[in-house]
Scaffold this active site. Structure first.
Site, PDB file in Angstrom:
ATOM      1  N   TYR A  92       0.956  -1.222  -0.106  1.00  0.00           N
ATOM      2  CA  TYR A  92      -0.072   0.082   0.056  1.00  0.00           C
ATOM      3  C   TYR A  92       0.808   1.373  -0.041  1.00  0.00           C
ATOM      4  O   TYR A  92       0.555   2.268  -0.618  1.00  0.00           O
ATOM      5  CB  TYR A  92      -0.923   0.022   1.222  1.00  0.00           C
ATOM      6  CG  TYR A  92      -1.964  -1.166   1.140  1.00  0.00           C
ATOM      7  CD1 TYR A  92      -3.118  -0.913   0.300  1.00  0.00           C
ATOM      8  CD2 TYR A  92      -1.746  -2.166   1.766  1.00  0.00           C
ATOM      9  CE1 TYR A  92      -4.103  -1.836   0.243  1.00  0.00           C
ATOM     10  CE2 TYR A  92      -2.858  -3.096   1.899  1.00  0.00           C
ATOM     11  CZ  TYR A  92      -3.971  -2.954   0.880  1.00  0.00           C
ATOM     12  OH  TYR A  92      -5.027  -3.953   1.028  1.00  0.00           O
ATOM     13  N   ASN A 113     -12.219  -0.465  -5.336  1.00  0.00           N
ATOM     14  CA  ASN A 113     -11.916  -0.628  -6.759  1.00  0.00           C
ATOM     15  C   ASN A 113     -13.389  -1.425  -7.075  1.00  0.00           C
ATOM     16  O   ASN A 113     -13.696  -2.249  -6.970  1.00  0.00           O
ATOM     17  CB  ASN A 113     -10.826  -1.304  -6.953  1.00  0.00           C
ATOM     18  CG  ASN A 113     -10.589  -1.855  -8.212  1.00  0.00           C
ATOM     19  OD1 ASN A 113     -11.100  -1.397  -9.291  1.00  0.00           O
ATOM     20  ND2 ASN A 113      -9.718  -2.573  -8.458  1.00  0.00           N
ATOM     21  N   CYS A 129      -6.203  -4.722  -8.003  1.00  0.00           N
ATOM     22  CA  CYS A 129      -6.124  -4.514  -6.478  1.00  0.00           C
ATOM     23  C   CYS A 129      -5.310  -5.848  -5.713  1.00  0.00           C
ATOM     24  O   CYS A 129      -5.140  -5.691  -4.706  1.00  0.00           O
ATOM     25  CB  CYS A 129      -7.141  -3.906  -5.763  1.00  0.00           C
ATOM     26  SG  CYS A 129      -8.728  -5.000  -6.217  1.00  0.00           S
ATOM     27  N   HIS A 130      -5.632  -6.891  -6.464  1.00  0.00           N
ATOM     28  CA  HIS A 130      -5.410  -8.279  -5.964  1.00  0.00           C
ATOM     29  C   HIS A 130      -3.798  -8.363  -5.819  1.00  0.00           C
ATOM     30  O   HIS A 130      -2.976  -8.969  -4.880  1.00  0.00           O
ATOM     31  CB  HIS A 130      -5.643  -9.704  -6.553  1.00  0.00           C
ATOM     32  CG  HIS A 130      -5.373  -9.389  -7.946  1.00  0.00           C
ATOM     33  ND1 HIS A 130      -5.865  -8.759  -8.697  1.00  0.00           N
ATOM     34  CD2 HIS A 130      -4.411 -10.092  -8.301  1.00  0.00           C
ATOM     35  CE1 HIS A 130      -5.367  -9.177 -10.128  1.00  0.00           C
ATOM     36  NE2 HIS A 130      -4.147  -9.862  -9.819  1.00  0.00           N
ATOM     37  N   GLU A 165      -1.079 -15.823 -11.414  1.00  0.00           N
ATOM     38  CA  GLU A 165      -0.045 -15.040 -12.046  1.00  0.00           C
ATOM     39  C   GLU A 165       1.390 -15.202 -11.639  1.00  0.00           C
ATOM     40  O   GLU A 165       2.393 -14.864 -11.958  1.00  0.00           O
ATOM     41  CB  GLU A 165      -0.276 -13.541 -11.300  1.00  0.00           C
ATOM     42  CG  GLU A 165      -1.441 -12.824 -11.914  1.00  0.00           C
ATOM     43  CD  GLU A 165      -1.832 -11.344 -11.621  1.00  0.00           C
ATOM     44  OE1 GLU A 165      -0.768 -10.864 -11.326  1.00  0.00           O
ATOM     45  OE2 GLU A 165      -2.784 -10.905 -11.775  1.00  0.00           O
TER      46      GLU A 165
END
Length: 162
Positions: free
Chosen positions: A87, A110, A118-119, A147
């Site tokens: 963050y 979001n 945002c993950h 990912e």
């Protein structure tokens, strides 16, 4: 509002459009569909993403939010697939280095998760944190695993939001 639902590795998701832009993505399935070309393209890109063939989305996104939130969401889109940022790092990327708590709030608001990733944003110490409005921490872990990022399970103190 036109919408299309798809099954995904993180459950059913519904994508919403207004005119020719994606405006929201939410968990769950809707019974009535009203598809458009941009929603059909979103469906194709999401399928490619979940299959590991797409590394960034190329869709017209139009999230509704404040100028600060939009700056945060734009910065989020610059975190490459397979990488994460805290963050605090995201706050610096968004041009407000001391606003990391407000950045956390913007992440939670979001409206287009996954496409606005945002993950990929983690709490201090690279703890998963957050994601309560977007399917929970298991969903966040699952998206990051798609990912190639494996997050540790929470320790005895649990995940901290910031």
């Amino acid at each position: 509002m036109p919408q299309i639902s798809i099954n995904s590795p993180v459950g059913a998701i519904t994508v919403f459009a207004f005119e020719d832009q994606i405006v929201a993505l939410d968990w769950g399935f809707v019974d009535e569909f009203e598809s458009t070309p941009v929603l059909e393209e979103a469906q194709k890109q999401l399928a490619a993403y979940f299959a590991g063939r797409l590394h960034s989305f190329d869709l017209p996104l139009a999230p509704d939010g404040t100028e600060f939130q939009k700056a945060v969401w734009d910065a989020m889109c610059k975190i490459p697939m397979g990488q994460t940022a805290t963050y605090k790092e995201l706050a610096a990327m968004a041009g407000s280095p001391k606003a990391f708590q407000s950045v956390g709030t913007a992440c939670g608001l979001n409206p287009i998760p996954i496409m606005i990733p945002c993950h990929r944003v983690l709490a201090a110490g690279n703890k998963p944190g957050g994601y309560s409005g977007h399917g929970g921490l298991e969903t966040k872990r699952a998206l990051l695993k798609i990912e190639g990022v494996n997050l540790p399970l929470p320790d005895d103190q649990g995940d901290l939001p910031l």
